[in-house]
Write a protein that holds these residues in place. Sequence first.
Motif, PDB file in Angstrom:
ATOM      1  N   VAL A 450       0.868  -1.176   0.000  1.00  0.00           N
ATOM      2  CA  VAL A 450       0.000   0.000   0.000  1.00  0.00           C
ATOM      3  C   VAL A 450       0.907   1.228   0.000  1.00  0.00           C
ATOM      4  O   VAL A 450       1.732   1.394   0.910  1.00  0.00           O
ATOM      5  N   TYR A 451       0.747   2.063  -1.012  1.00  0.00           N
ATOM      6  CA  TYR A 451       1.683   3.167  -1.234  1.00  0.00           C
ATOM      7  C   TYR A 451       0.906   4.447  -1.495  1.00  0.00           C
ATOM      8  O   TYR A 451      -0.122   4.443  -2.184  1.00  0.00           O
ATOM      9  N   SER A 452       1.398   5.539  -0.929  1.00  0.00           N
ATOM     10  CA  SER A 452       0.814   6.849  -1.179  1.00  0.00           C
ATOM     11  C   SER A 452       1.582   7.514  -2.306  1.00  0.00           C
ATOM     12  O   SER A 452       2.727   7.959  -2.118  1.00  0.00           O
ATOM     13  N   ALA A 453       0.964   7.569  -3.484  1.00  0.00           N
ATOM     14  CA  ALA A 453       1.647   8.156  -4.627  1.00  0.00           C
ATOM     15  C   ALA A 453       1.772   9.665  -4.493  1.00  0.00           C
ATOM     16  O   ALA A 453       2.684  10.263  -5.073  1.00  0.00           O
ATOM     17  N   LEU A 454       0.854  10.311  -3.772  1.00  0.00           N
ATOM     18  CA  LEU A 454       0.880  11.763  -3.648  1.00  0.00           C
ATOM     19  C   LEU A 454       1.980  12.228  -2.694  1.00  0.00           C
ATOM     20  O   LEU A 454       2.605  13.260  -2.915  1.00  0.00           O
ATOM     21  N   SER A 455       2.216  11.475  -1.621  1.00  0.00           N
ATOM     22  CA  SER A 455       3.264  11.854  -0.669  1.00  0.00           C
ATOM     23  C   SER A 455       4.542  11.057  -0.861  1.00  0.00           C
ATOM     24  O   SER A 455       5.522  11.297  -0.156  1.00  0.00           O
ATOM     25  N   ASP A 456       4.551  10.093  -1.806  1.00  0.00           N
ATOM     26  CA  ASP A 456       5.722   9.279  -2.101  1.00  0.00           C
ATOM     27  C   ASP A 456       6.205   8.565  -0.840  1.00  0.00           C
ATOM     28  O   ASP A 456       7.397   8.604  -0.497  1.00  0.00           O
ATOM     29  N   ARG A 457       5.302   7.893  -0.158  1.00  0.00           N
ATOM     30  CA  ARG A 457       5.646   7.179   1.063  1.00  0.00           C
ATOM     31  C   ARG A 457       4.996   5.801   1.068  1.00  0.00           C
ATOM     32  O   ARG A 457       3.852   5.630   0.635  1.00  0.00           O
ATOM     33  N   HIS A 458       5.752   4.835   1.569  1.00  0.00           N
ATOM     34  CA  HIS A 458       5.208   3.504   1.805  1.00  0.00           C
ATOM     35  C   HIS A 458       4.286   3.550   3.018  1.00  0.00           C
ATOM     36  O   HIS A 458       4.618   4.162   4.044  1.00  0.00           O
ATOM     37  N   VAL A 459       3.117   2.903   2.919  1.00  0.00           N
ATOM     38  CA  VAL A 459       2.141   2.926   4.003  1.00  0.00           C
ATOM     39  C   VAL A 459       2.211   1.629   4.804  1.00  0.00           C
ATOM     40  O   VAL A 459       2.448   1.636   6.015  1.00  0.00           O
ATOM     41  N   VAL A 460       1.988   0.508   4.141  1.00  0.00           N
ATOM     42  CA  VAL A 460       1.988  -0.768   4.850  1.00  0.00           C
ATOM     43  C   VAL A 460       2.166  -1.876   3.822  1.00  0.00           C
ATOM     44  O   VAL A 460       1.886  -1.706   2.627  1.00  0.00           O
ATOM     45  N   SER A 461       2.635  -3.012   4.291  1.00  0.00           N
ATOM     46  CA  SER A 461       2.764  -4.203   3.465  1.00  0.00           C
ATOM     47  C   SER A 461       1.826  -5.272   4.013  1.00  0.00           C
ATOM     48  O   SER A 461       1.829  -5.546   5.220  1.00  0.00           O
ATOM     49  N   VAL A 462       1.018  -5.869   3.154  1.00  0.00           N
ATOM     50  CA  VAL A 462       0.026  -6.875   3.543  1.00  0.00           C
ATOM     51  C   VAL A 462       0.522  -8.241   3.087  1.00  0.00           C
ATOM     52  O   VAL A 462       0.732  -8.460   1.887  1.00  0.00           O
ATOM     53  N   GLU A 463       0.710  -9.137   4.027  1.00  0.00           N
ATOM     54  CA  GLU A 463       1.169 -10.489   3.706  1.00  0.00           C
ATOM     55  C   GLU A 463      -0.022 -11.349   3.324  1.00  0.00           C
ATOM     56  O   GLU A 463      -0.871 -11.676   4.146  1.00  0.00           O
ATOM     57  N   VAL A 464      -0.105 -11.704   2.051  1.00  0.00           N
ATOM     58  CA  VAL A 464      -1.165 -12.564   1.539  1.00  0.00           C
ATOM     59  C   VAL A 464      -0.766 -14.032   1.643  1.00  0.00           C
ATOM     60  O   VAL A 464      -1.585 -14.888   1.983  1.00  0.00           O
TER      61      VAL A 464
END
Length: 912
Positions: A450-464
């Motif tokens: 999950v990535y914020s393209a507007l702020s250029d920051r990684h949000v979280v990683s979801v382990e499927v």
Amino acid sequence: MAGKTSAALAVVPSTPSKTKRAKNQAETVSMDVDVQDSATVSSPRRRKSKKAKKPVENTDPMLNDEAYRAVELKQVSGGTLTHEAIVFSSDSTLFFLAKDNAVAVYNVENAEMVQSIAGDRKQGDQAATIHAIVADPDQSRRGVYTFSADCRARLWDADTGRLIGEWRLPGGVAVYAVADPLRSNAFYCAMRQAPVKNQKPISDKTKYAVTRLTLSEDGSVQTEPLFKMSGTVGLCVRGDSQWVAAYAKFRVVLAQVRGSGQVVQHSWRMTERVSALAFHPGEPVLAVGDWRGRIMFWHCVDAQLLGSQPTSDRRVTRNAHHWHAHCVNTVAFAESGTTMLSGGEEGVLVLWQLVTGARAFVPRLGSDVMGVAISPDQAHYAVTLRDNTVKILAAATRGLVASLQGLTFADSSQPRLARALQPNQFTTGLVVHPTTHHVVLNGEPGHLQVYSALSDRHVVSVEVASFNRTGGNQSRQPHVDLVQYSSDGAWMATVDSRSNAECYLKFWNLDPATQKYRLATRIDAPHGGVSALAFQPPRAGHPLLCVTTGRADACFRVWALQTRGTDHHFWTCRSTARYRDQFPRAVAFSADGSTLAVAFGGAVTLWDPETCLAPAAVLVASAQTPALSGLAFVGESSYLAAWSSTRLDMWNLLTGSVWWTLAMPLLAVTVHPRIPLLAVAALQAPNAGPLDTSLLLLSPESPNPLVALPHPAGVEALAFVPSSSTKRSNHHSAAKQLADPLDHNMLVVLTPTGLLNVYGAADNEHKEAAVSKASSAVAMSSAAFANIFGKSKATPAAVSSVAANAHVRQAMRLVRSAVQSAYVNAPYHVLPPVSALYDQFVTAQMHPTTPDTLATSTSEEDAEDTVMADTDIKEESTVAVTSRPATVDDLWSEANPDFIQSICSGFQAKTS
């Protein structure tokens, strides 16, 4: 009601002969949109012969330079951070990363970006890629040198982003660069010949020249070639500036640079592949890491030991430091020489105490360690990981100080075998989370990012799906194929697989307390592989539905949410449907959830999702329609987009016909979920390269692009990201936004290199001119629609000429009857709002008029039809027709009789 809906939406084509079928295919209205250059957009036109080379004068106002100034490139996010060791500033307060064509400057204490240094990016045009960066040793300023693919070296001010100096490198492209420890403005570089046309791709046999460069203040460059080497992948320099080492695969070269300019070269051929090199700062030792996990200390950095003549395979004294079980990717020494740092595939940073032989560890870093750097003040360690992460550690406590996460799939250093087994890492595309508006896409194996393209920051990683990070078989790593969210974000559905042997469909429920998704249901081997996935918009009194299409069983399944008790939720298969044993490839729900569209081959089938007993309608553009790869209802309008890799068909469900067709090589298509707007990434010609890619923003009512932009970086996926000020609106009022289509939205473009180009509305000074010129494209311009319905009532002469022809009067009467029936019987999601019909309905009731230009022989039925044509239903902000031929001859020269006849035959049962 279901039967009436089917009759209103279905088009039942007749069975023409071979000659007539060929004629129909030749006269199909096909729109080609070509972008000639960055400032020109051609209007839709019929296909012409290849011999026609005479340019046509362009009078469309949409083709002017102002036409696409309402949209501009706002920022570039994502990209590969680095897989080499990062570079600290001379005062140890900043660190630099080469992100493709820019240098990002970050604060060491919190990993926040303080500056982005790059050249001009105009309409997505990417500047030259930066291969190497070196910190400016001048203590009076915080600067950084860059060596880029355009054969230039530049010096930048890290505080202001100002260009201080620029030099043209005569030796080619500097791929690796290391500062000379003793001389300012001097560097040791691995130079590669500048790319030329028809040059062979870079391989292990590419020749590199290790050269010492001196950049003068007057702009001149002095070069001193040292030695040549094939496939150089690493370079290091000893602190006294007299020894240079390089390696490539199984070969190590050590060169002594004497003051007279003489170079004595020594080389060794290894039995194990070399992966890292580093000089000890105080002893005559070269540390060599290999793929077996060993770090060999070569006691060979001695002129008396090696002699003054070039040697090959000379035996030297070696001793091993072995802890790593896999490849050693990086080795670094502290300035004191008592501590050595190493890292590899285990994801562990190892600190070696060389005096005592003790070891300390920083474990569970999350991915392979690719590079280690020590700050000049020896207070921080910077660790770069394979998953595009940079972690800053405190040297004293080895605790985490700051972390910087990029796009995890932007990994150009994957093993070649893994890339061959999994050529497409972007299978999920760009999926926008409905509540947070973050983009969701493939992350590391088995994960979503999950990535914020507007702020250029990684949000979280979801382990499927979990996997073994070390020692596992690359071909058995899990991969997330698909992901979709319900409209409220409460549910997430994923499809993951392992080497096409295992496939799992999983439903995840959002925990309101932790804001994390928890697995609720897992279905093993659904369909033998899932090709498409879609959630139904919520409907009052109905359970939430999800539809999947199969790759192997030629059917689609409807999954329903079941609730047991208050907090136990699970999903079950509610129904299964097939269509003529064809394989479904795409699925989409209408905005209100009442209609399900499934693509089987080149046909679009419409179903009632509650029953799925039989298709309510089947839409086929032509017998030669290629297999469709995508479907989407355009916003909350009555249009349905269906596309393949070579064409896009826009269906109008009110008439059950193709409204227009865009015949171009398509790379990606995305549709806005609320307003009638879609974006298309297309090549200007078949077999064209990424430099010929164009972005088109279109309204479903016309193939004329509202905005056209060149995008030479290539496109992997597209997505509309709503801005915070976007409000939910009906499709009739949202049409007003199309003159400035990205006023309340952002268009995010994913490139093959992992960049996220964010396009948005231009500055206010450019908007007024662009809106005035682009507004003409909002009106519907379908030639088939204009030829049947004629002009608006402002020109009664055109209506008279149409009504004077019996064939055209019959076609008008049949189509208007079908449209009226569609308004009465069709689902409400395809109907225009009452505000669009009220004024014209009241006007028609209070002021009935009859054209006085009709001939006296016109029947009463024909006169009634003409009055209906005079009061055509129009949307609030659009006009269906803007022009009309003045004579019957002109009318039939532009009309398509076969198209009219197909519509007449299709609606004959309805009108009779």
